[in-house]
Design an enzyme around this catalytic site. Structure first.
Site, PDB file in Angstrom:
ATOM      1  N   LYS A 208       0.836  -1.198   0.000  1.00 46.79           N
ATOM      2  CA  LYS A 208       0.000   0.000   0.000  1.00 46.79           C
ATOM      3  C   LYS A 208       0.871   1.247   0.000  1.00 46.79           C
ATOM      4  O   LYS A 208       0.671   2.164  -0.775  1.00 46.79           O
ATOM      5  CB  LYS A 208      -0.928  -0.031   1.224  1.00 46.79           C
ATOM      6  CG  LYS A 208      -1.799   1.183   1.373  1.00 46.79           C
ATOM      7  CD  LYS A 208      -2.810   1.041   2.496  1.00 46.79           C
ATOM      8  CE  LYS A 208      -3.528   2.377   2.694  1.00 46.79           C
ATOM      9  NZ  LYS A 208      -4.553   2.327   3.727  1.00 46.79           N
TER      10      LYS A 208
ATOM     11  N   GLU B 100      10.211  -4.810   4.835  1.00 47.12           N
ATOM     12  CA  GLU B 100      10.294  -6.208   4.383  1.00 47.12           C
ATOM     13  C   GLU B 100      10.074  -6.289   2.874  1.00 47.12           C
ATOM     14  O   GLU B 100      10.841  -6.939   2.148  1.00 47.12           O
ATOM     15  CB  GLU B 100       9.216  -7.057   5.082  1.00 47.12           C
ATOM     16  CG  GLU B 100       9.413  -7.242   6.566  1.00 47.12           C
ATOM     17  CD  GLU B 100       8.751  -6.151   7.401  1.00 47.12           C
ATOM     18  OE1 GLU B 100       8.514  -5.031   6.884  1.00 47.12           O
ATOM     19  OE2 GLU B 100       8.491  -6.411   8.600  1.00 47.12           O
TER      20      GLU B 100
ATOM     21  N   GLY C 118      -4.974  -1.976   4.773  1.00 52.64           N
ATOM     22  CA  GLY C 118      -4.182  -3.102   4.283  1.00 52.64           C
ATOM     23  C   GLY C 118      -4.885  -4.439   4.493  1.00 52.64           C
ATOM     24  O   GLY C 118      -4.965  -5.281   3.601  1.00 52.64           O
ATOM     25  N   ARG C 119      -5.442  -4.623   5.702  1.00 47.91           N
ATOM     26  CA  ARG C 119      -6.069  -5.925   6.010  1.00 47.91           C
ATOM     27  C   ARG C 119      -7.445  -6.073   5.382  1.00 47.91           C
ATOM     28  O   ARG C 119      -8.105  -7.094   5.564  1.00 47.91           O
ATOM     29  CB  ARG C 119      -6.115  -6.124   7.530  1.00 47.91           C
ATOM     30  CG  ARG C 119      -6.793  -5.007   8.285  1.00 47.91           C
ATOM     31  CD  ARG C 119      -6.473  -5.074   9.782  1.00 47.91           C
ATOM     32  NE  ARG C 119      -6.982  -3.917  10.517  1.00 47.91           N
ATOM     33  CZ  ARG C 119      -6.318  -2.776  10.655  1.00 47.91           C
ATOM     34  NH1 ARG C 119      -5.141  -2.624  10.099  1.00 47.91           N
ATOM     35  NH2 ARG C 119      -6.839  -1.777  11.349  1.00 47.91           N
TER      36      ARG C 119
ATOM     37  N   GLU D  86      -5.390  -6.733  14.547  1.00 44.30           N
ATOM     38  CA  GLU D  86      -4.860  -5.420  14.172  1.00 44.30           C
ATOM     39  C   GLU D  86      -5.990  -4.386  14.216  1.00 44.30           C
ATOM     40  O   GLU D  86      -5.761  -3.207  14.442  1.00 44.30           O
ATOM     41  CB  GLU D  86      -4.212  -5.470  12.773  1.00 44.30           C
ATOM     42  CG  GLU D  86      -3.177  -4.378  12.557  1.00 44.30           C
ATOM     43  CD  GLU D  86      -2.352  -4.554  11.283  1.00 44.30           C
ATOM     44  OE1 GLU D  86      -2.896  -4.320  10.192  1.00 44.30           O
ATOM     45  OE2 GLU D  86      -1.155  -4.886  11.367  1.00 44.30           O
TER      46      GLU D  86
ATOM     47  N   HIS E   6      -5.559 -32.977  17.530  1.00 44.27           N
ATOM     48  CA  HIS E   6      -4.429 -33.747  18.055  1.00 44.27           C
ATOM     49  C   HIS E   6      -3.324 -32.836  18.578  1.00 44.27           C
ATOM     50  O   HIS E   6      -2.198 -33.274  18.790  1.00 44.27           O
ATOM     51  CB  HIS E   6      -3.891 -34.680  16.967  1.00 44.27           C
ATOM     52  CG  HIS E   6      -4.939 -35.643  16.496  1.00 44.27           C
ATOM     53  ND1 HIS E   6      -5.141 -36.860  17.088  1.00 44.27           N
ATOM     54  CD2 HIS E   6      -5.885 -35.536  15.526  1.00 44.27           C
ATOM     55  CE1 HIS E   6      -6.151 -37.480  16.487  1.00 44.27           C
ATOM     56  NE2 HIS E   6      -6.625 -36.696  15.535  1.00 44.27           N
TER      57      HIS E   6
ATOM     58  N   LYS F 216       8.585  -0.897  14.414  1.00 44.02           N
ATOM     59  CA  LYS F 216       9.216  -0.580  13.116  1.00 44.02           C
ATOM     60  C   LYS F 216      10.307   0.467  13.311  1.00 44.02           C
ATOM     61  O   LYS F 216      11.411   0.362  12.784  1.00 44.02           O
ATOM     62  CB  LYS F 216       8.182   0.012  12.152  1.00 44.02           C
ATOM     63  CG  LYS F 216       7.193  -0.964  11.568  1.00 44.02           C
ATOM     64  CD  LYS F 216       6.350  -0.220  10.511  1.00 44.02           C
ATOM     65  CE  LYS F 216       5.097  -0.990  10.143  1.00 44.02           C
ATOM     66  NZ  LYS F 216       4.204  -0.240   9.259  1.00 44.02           N
TER      67      LYS F 216
HETATM   68  O1  F6P Z   1       1.597  -4.319   9.953  1.00 44.92           O
HETATM   69  C1  F6P Z   1       1.321  -3.010   9.629  1.00 44.92           C
HETATM   70  C2  F6P Z   1       0.901  -2.836   8.205  1.00 44.92           C
HETATM   71  O2  F6P Z   1       0.757  -1.486   7.983  1.00 44.92           O
HETATM   72  C3  F6P Z   1      -0.393  -3.586   7.850  1.00 44.92           C
HETATM   73  O3  F6P Z   1      -1.527  -2.921   8.250  1.00 44.92           O
HETATM   74  C4  F6P Z   1      -0.228  -3.723   6.390  1.00 44.92           C
HETATM   75  O4  F6P Z   1      -1.128  -4.659   5.858  1.00 44.92           O
HETATM   76  C5  F6P Z   1       1.223  -4.136   6.294  1.00 44.92           C
HETATM   77  O5  F6P Z   1       1.869  -3.366   7.284  1.00 44.92           O
HETATM   78  C6  F6P Z   1       1.869  -3.932   4.946  1.00 44.92           C
HETATM   79  O6  F6P Z   1       1.849  -2.594   4.574  1.00 44.92           O
HETATM   80  P1  F6P Z   1       2.092  -2.161   3.073  1.00 44.92           P
HETATM   81  O7  F6P Z   1       0.999  -2.783   2.238  1.00 44.92           O
HETATM   82  O8  F6P Z   1       2.047  -0.673   3.056  1.00 44.92           O
HETATM   83  O9  F6P Z   1       3.429  -2.691   2.631  1.00 44.92           O
END
Ligand code: F6P
Length: 546
Positions: free
Chosen positions: A205, A211, A265-266, A351, A382, A510
């Protein structure tokens, strides 16, 4: 509107106190029609909420609570594009992404639907060109592998759905998902891939997430080394709300798929974030998935609160969280392909509702989001079901199961369904010590052994669960299931008076990781300013690593 929840809360607290002596089995014993009046059918999907510690009076008071919290007004605000995410100052319009007929939805004075429909068309056309093999790689071949690089909402949705809908995936295409900043994730994914036939989708987003940008840049380097810098434009595409940053990565306009800051995002799987899924299952199935979500939106808006599935899911959760102090909530899909659904719901629920400050900036008055976890049945039986049956902690469970298998053995599916139903029955009924003793006696067990073992073989029962039974796990069903949980989360946030669309709680970690990164990487960097634990761990890691 002003919220006055004290009356319904007091009424519910009194009902809770009375409930101590009444078990779920008693409700069934005194009402032969309990199932008939405690389930809702939505197309092929049945929601059974009869195995809970509640009756009609409790449900009525829970609905009073939701009304007093302003549920109907807040639901209207959600769908109208109002600012329902005040801490980030915007709407939350994931419902627009599955609006199939383009009925206008306004936010900030503009109808979002023309852009939503145009972007959906562009994304689905691109997905079809990859799926149909008309889009060629830098070496002139059809793509055989698609790697989605993203994390959180930019990963969990498409990764979960691709597994859930694997029988619908094109057999000639493989979907892969890379999320973790741990280089092992990308390395293990790339190990057996032919880069000349691999398409990378960078999903972010913000297009700044550590990452994702780290993995994207490593993948870019790998492609450039193998196929040359010119291949980047052909082997990468991106989904983001940040077109300038995407362009900066070397991705052209035709491979940029946009969404908007009013999509959390979610909640983004319905947007172009679903591109990998759309490539896998095709445009028609992706639209069916959206239609499933849209059907739940209609139900959520139109059904009476008494027969409104997401409202019932939410209020049952509130009953246990706030009046019984149950902290956990398990989601157990009796469906191997829904293995990642609990992880997906963890982000969605935890979240969204893992908050302790309300919309007025005050400490919340009651407990909020539950600790959600789960694994597919029967495997979970199990592993951790022992605690569900005999532990001191009571964990309400959602069971999910399809009537029919999709591309699986029918006899094995009968066993799967039987296990699912047996677990909810066992949790509810339990087995008393008298029953255990009688059974042992009938088996000819010696009295001393009966005395020693009977307490261990006793099940307290009275442990609540809901069951979702649907015809088959199709794109439409999956869309329905996700949207049900999304609206459940929303309803709970209304009662708790919290913002379910922000996630400030992920920021501190972060920020500290960025501050620590140079200290971790540089063996000579000074550690004095850190607390002694963090400094000690870095120092020890230096000894082990250098
Ligand atoms: O974990 C925090 C967050 O902002 C989530 O809400 C989001 O889905 C994820 O990081 C990834 O963010 P982005 O899509 O901006 O890379």
């Amino acid at each position: 509107m002003t919220r006055n929840l004290s009356e319904p809360i007091a009424a519910l607290a009194a009902l809770r106190a009375e409930m101590n002596d009444r078990g779920i089995a008693d409700f069934f014993a005194s009402d032969s029609r309990r199932f008939a009046s405690f389930h809702v059918e939505l197309d092929d999907l049945l929601f059974d909420f009869s195995k809970h510690r509640l009756d009609r009076t409790i449900l009525a008071r829970l609905i009073d609570l939701a009304r007093a919290a302003g549920l109907e007004e807040r639901r209207a605000a959600l769908f109208s594009g109002a600012n329902v995410n005040p801490t980030e100052g915007r709407a939350a319009l994931h419902v627009a992404l599955r609006n199939m007929d383009g009925t206008p939805i306004h936010t900030g004075g503009a109808d979002v639907m023309p852009a939503v429909l145009a972007e959906r068309r562009k994304m689905l056309a691109f997905a079809e060109s990859v799926r149909g093999g008309t889009l060629k790689s830098a070496t002139g071949e059809a793509f055989t592998d698609v790697v989605n690089i993203g994390i959180g909402g930019s990963d969990l949705g498409p990764a979960m759905a691709a597994q859930a809908l694997s029988p619908f995936l094109a057999p000639h295409l493989k979907l892969h998902f890379v999320a973790n900043v741990d280089g092992a994730d990308l390395a293990d994914r790339l190990r057996n891939l032919a880069l000349e036939r691999t398409l990378f989708i960078i999903c972010s987003k913000t297009f700044t997430t550590l990452e994702t940008m780290t993995n994207a840049s490593a993948a870019r380097t790998a492609v450039a080394q193998k196929l040359g810098e010119a291949a980047i434009a052909t082997h990468f595409c991106a989904v983001s709300t940040a077109p300038k940053e995407v362009a900066g990565f070397g991705i052209g306009e035709d491979r940029r798929f946009l969404f908007w800051d009013w999509v959390g995002g979610r909640y983004s799987i319905w947007s172009s974030i679903g591109l990998s899924l759309a490539i896998g299952i095709g445009a028609a199935n992706f639209e069916e998935f959206l239609r499933g979500g849209a059907a739940i939106d209609r139900h959520f808006r139109e059904a009476s609160l008494e027969a409104n599935v997401p409202v019932l899911m939410a209020l049952i959760g509130i009953w246990y969280r706030n009046f019984w102090n149950y902290a956990g909530h398990a989601v157990i899909p009796y469906d191997q392909r829904l293995a990642r659904f609990p992880a997906y719901l963890q982000q969605l629920e935890m979240e969204s509702n893992g908050k302790s400050v309300d919309l007025a900036g005050e400490r919340v008055a009651s407990a909020t989001g539950a600790l959600l976890f789960g694994e597919p049945g029967t495997n979970a039986q199990h592993a951790f079901f022992q605690l569900f049956h005999q532990g001191t902690e009571i964990v309400p469970v959602d069971f999910l199961v399809a009537a029919r298998p999709t591309a699986a053995d029918a006899h094995q599916h009968d066993l799967l369904v039987a296990n699912c139903l047996a677990q909810s029955e066992a949790l509810m009924r339990g087995r008393s010590q008298e029953e255990v003793e009688a059974r042992m006696r009938a088996q000819g067990v010696r009295e001393e052994e009966i005395e020693a073992l009977a307490p261990h073989k006793t099940f307290p029962g009275n442990r609540p669960s809901s069951t979702f039974l649907f015809r088959q796990l199709t794109p439409r069903t999956l869309g329905q299931l996700i949207a049900l949980y999304e609206h459940k989360v929303f309803v709970q946030s209304v009662v708790w008076n919290i913002d379910p669309f922000d996630q400030w709680g992920v920021e501190l970690g972060k920020e500290l990781a960025l501050r620590l990164a140079p200290l971790v990487a540089d063996p000579a960097a000074a550690l004095e300013k850190l607390d002694s634990s963090t400094a000690g761990l870095i120092a020890h890691r230096r000894r082990l690593n250098f």
